[in-house]
Design a protein around this motif. Structure first.
Motif, PDB file in Angstrom:
ATOM      1  N   SER A  41     -32.380  16.836 -35.573  1.00 14.48           N
ATOM      2  CA  SER A  41     -32.105  17.319 -34.226  1.00 14.48           C
ATOM      3  C   SER A  41     -32.950  16.455 -33.291  1.00 14.48           C
ATOM      4  O   SER A  41     -33.586  15.508 -33.735  1.00 14.48           O
ATOM      5  CB  SER A  41     -32.484  18.797 -34.109  1.00 14.48           C
ATOM      6  N   PHE A  42     -32.966  16.799 -32.005  1.00  7.97           N
ATOM      7  CA  PHE A  42     -33.808  16.023 -31.093  1.00  7.97           C
ATOM      8  C   PHE A  42     -34.592  16.944 -30.174  1.00  7.97           C
ATOM      9  O   PHE A  42     -34.260  18.114 -29.995  1.00  7.97           O
ATOM     10  CB  PHE A  42     -32.991  15.001 -30.287  1.00  7.97           C
TER      11      PHE A  42
ATOM     12  N   ASN B  99     -27.568   7.591 -39.505  1.00  7.43           N
ATOM     13  CA  ASN B  99     -26.574   8.624 -39.259  1.00  7.43           C
ATOM     14  C   ASN B  99     -25.495   8.457 -40.330  1.00  7.43           C
ATOM     15  O   ASN B  99     -24.837   7.416 -40.405  1.00  7.43           O
ATOM     16  CB  ASN B  99     -25.988   8.466 -37.854  1.00  7.43           C
TER      17      ASN B  99
ATOM     18  N   THR C 139     -27.131  18.172 -33.609  1.00  7.71           N
ATOM     19  CA  THR C 139     -27.697  17.745 -34.891  1.00  7.71           C
ATOM     20  C   THR C 139     -26.770  16.709 -35.512  1.00  7.71           C
ATOM     21  O   THR C 139     -25.614  16.577 -35.093  1.00  7.71           O
ATOM     22  CB  THR C 139     -27.854  18.911 -35.897  1.00  7.71           C
TER      23      THR C 139
ATOM     24  N   PHE D  24     -32.435   9.562 -31.315  1.00  2.00           N
ATOM     25  CA  PHE D  24     -31.204  10.287 -31.636  1.00  2.00           C
ATOM     26  C   PHE D  24     -30.007   9.629 -30.957  1.00  2.00           C
ATOM     27  O   PHE D  24     -28.978   9.384 -31.586  1.00  2.00           O
ATOM     28  CB  PHE D  24     -31.342  11.748 -31.181  1.00  2.00           C
TER      29      PHE D  24
END
Length: 123
Positions: free
Chosen positions: A35-36, A74, A114, A104
């Motif tokens: 997540s960020f 990712n 997410t 992110f």
């Protein structure tokens, strides 16, 4: 007597099985979710004492030493970024990393919140 021997044999097989299959290496790539950080954390102190900035390429992890460099990929897009661990978290059991917004955003879509990731320690 026979039951005891069988029990001992089962225990030995169990123990040997655990040792022979446990080839875990801390440097191996792991998969999880990231997540960020929310913007409200900008300017606040991280667990390492560093001031947090959402524009730097940093991450939080519960156990890795501060300063550890990670390659985060990712899984959906194949895009990667190198980040430095400078904080503790995330405090959500299904996620291994909280990334700065810059990190992110460089590999994922912040609208999603997410993303599935693979991460590994780099030297």
């Amino acid at each position: 007597m026979m039951k005891r021997q069988i029990l001992v044999i089962i225990m030995m097989i169990s123990t040997l099985g655990i040792y022979s299959f446990n080839k875990y290496n801390a440097n191996d790539a792991k998969t999880s979710f990231a997540s960020f950080y929310h913007d409200k954390f900008n300017g606040k102190k991280t667990a390492s004492g560093e001031i947090f900035s959402n524009s730097k390429l940093t991450a939080a992890n519960r156990t890795l030493p501060f300063g550890t460099q990670l390659k985060v990929t990712n899984i959906r897009t194949g895009k990667s970024v190198i980040v430095r661990v400078n904080d503790r978290g995330p405090f959500h059991s299904s996620r291994a990393l909280d990334l700065s917004k810059a990190a992110f955003d460089s590999i994922g879509n912040p609208d999603r919140g997410t993303m599935p990731i693979e991460y590994e320690i780099v030297d």
